[in-house]
Design a protein around this motif. Sequence first.
Motif, PDB file in Angstrom:
ATOM      1  N   LEU A 180     111.355   7.820 -23.360  1.00 39.53           N
ATOM      2  CA  LEU A 180     112.962   6.977 -23.499  1.00 39.53           C
ATOM      3  C   LEU A 180     113.542   6.972 -21.625  1.00 39.53           C
ATOM      4  CD1 LEU A 180     115.540   7.968 -26.259  1.00 39.53           C
ATOM      5  CD2 LEU A 180     113.257   6.127 -25.762  1.00 39.53           C
ATOM      6  N   TYR A 184     115.705   7.870 -34.751  1.00 42.34           N
ATOM      7  CA  TYR A 184     115.559   6.855 -33.462  1.00 42.34           C
ATOM      8  C   TYR A 184     113.783   6.229 -33.305  1.00 42.34           C
ATOM      9  CZ  TYR A 184     115.161   5.051 -29.116  1.00 42.34           C
ATOM     10  OH  TYR A 184     115.945   4.005 -28.077  1.00 42.34           O
ATOM     11  N   THR A 195     119.667   4.052 -28.456  1.00 39.93           N
ATOM     12  CA  THR A 195     119.635   4.382 -26.698  1.00 39.93           C
ATOM     13  C   THR A 195     120.618   4.677 -25.772  1.00 39.93           C
ATOM     14  OG1 THR A 195     117.448   2.701 -27.138  1.00 39.93           O
ATOM     15  CG2 THR A 195     118.088   3.558 -25.182  1.00 39.93           C
ATOM     16  N   LEU A 211     110.401   1.360 -21.806  1.00 43.45           N
ATOM     17  CA  LEU A 211     112.036   0.418 -23.039  1.00 43.45           C
ATOM     18  C   LEU A 211     111.976  -0.858 -21.801  1.00 43.45           C
ATOM     19  CD1 LEU A 211     114.791   3.353 -23.437  1.00 43.45           C
ATOM     20  CD2 LEU A 211     112.830   1.840 -25.052  1.00 43.45           C
TER      21      LEU A 211
END
Length: 586
Positions: free
Chosen positions: A445, A512, A491, A453
């Motif tokens: 991430l 997630y 996020t 992303l």
Amino acid sequence: MRFVLNELHADDGFGDIPALAEFTPDLTDAILEEAARFCRDVLLPINRSGDEEGCHLENGVVRTPAGFAQAYKQFAEGGWTALASDPEWGGQGLPEAVNKLVEEMICSSNLSFGLYPGLTHGATTAIEGHGSDALKQAYLPKMVSGQWSGTMCLTEPHCGTDLGLLRSRAVPQGDGSYKVTGSKIFISAGEHDLTENIIHLVLARLPDAPKGVKGISLFLVPKYLPKEDGTPGQSNGVACAAIEHKMGLKASATCQMNFDDSTGWLVGEPGKGMAAMFTMMNTERVSVGIQGLGVGEAAYQAAAWYAKDRIQGRALSGPKYPEQAADPIIVHPDVRRMLMTMRAYNEGCRALSAWVSRALDAEKHSPEPEVRQRASDFIALMTPVVKALFTDLAFDSANLAVQCYGGHGYIRESGVEQYARDARITMIYEGTNGVQALDLVGRKLGAHMGRYLRSFFHPVSAFIEENNVDGPMKPMVEALAKAFGALQLSTATVAQRALKDPEEAGAASADYLRLMGLVAMGYCFAKATKIAGLQLFFGSEDKRFYDAKIKTATFFFERILPQATASFLAIKAGKKSLMALEDDVF
């Protein structure tokens, strides 16, 4: 398979690669047809018998079940081991977008068999990426041809995921070789009777190596030392001490391996063994996701056949087949719920895997640096999702197949209980699914300021904006937009909380990953619906196929994608209730 290969992702920016131009739809279709024939006629008939017989260790040699050696010989002679390998080493250079579909067929037909060539392909990837020219010349042609096979040797009795604790050692000999000593466990295809030599990639420590993962190096250790003419020579101190007695995958030899002053050669740089091994691991993680998809598809096909064949009771709305003594169980809403769930899982996973496979091809072959970078980012982001989500859903599908069969599903003769046993390991090996979720949240991430992303968020956002107009697709696009909004909020939440408390990231990680996977599948289903709608509008001859595609997508959006809300709420709840109970109360 033709749909996801030739239609679904044509606009993703990963196509039109000159190096792969020779692989036309006609050619790839012929390859898929032949792969289907081989899997149906050669691999499927020995799947259940292989599970019943299992592997046997005799005087240090593993004997695979009856028919496996002959099937492997045909597999290698047919060129299937070389399908996606580099032509420089005797491979056929097939696009991964096609190779992954063949992998799915193999895993649907006989998952245990598929592990033998699958591990070899991963090992060749690591050697090609990090080995010296001498190692490549000596080992890759025979491994690509299937004459020799490969393994990866990571886990030791006292350490699995935490490889920084490993104790295997490698002592330099002054001639460029090393003496490798140590014990490894859970080594798939570590010993067998399918090939004349087995090439082990072994993680070990040099004498002056620091503690932790930074002190690990990777070594190529053959079972037999090659002679000057390239044929196997003397034994190299590599021995199988035992094979595991497992819940499933019984025809795949899972070995305890001992290396006793075995001669090996360094692959890559000293102390950089993890980087070299992860070249193989990341390849294998995508392939394990495909294993899950393969088992899930086999389970669905078996359950659908049974539901149409088994008569029991009458439809709640009245007899649907009055000429029969009872209706087939496919008329019952709960059976259809199970079948539609399995079908949607498989179609969604196949669509997403096709997108990732196209990125694998673009990363390797695209002439445009920007495309290669974007493909690399997308692969890095999606690898843990493919591995974990596909295998979670595969186990769910296998369990649903058993449930569709009822009592007969619990009986070995039906064959579907094997799918549940075989699928279960895919959630564990090559990094457990919990580790995949931590990788996604902890590493991917925040990498490069969120660059990974963007490779996923941008196309999803653009699709929603372009298609959020009045029409038959509007409910799907709105549902996708809602789930995508939950993913964006999640996020930001995870990123902010993790800066203050790493446990918050760990607490959110599984939910997630599931949320991201659901959004990715939803995006693929929405694209599929748009394409199918256009095909029907213009009078396609494949009306039933495209109509079924739309109906399956509708089920996904109405009955599966709402899980995204639950994942979002769980993420939002944070770690408090998860971590509240004291250790000694458990």
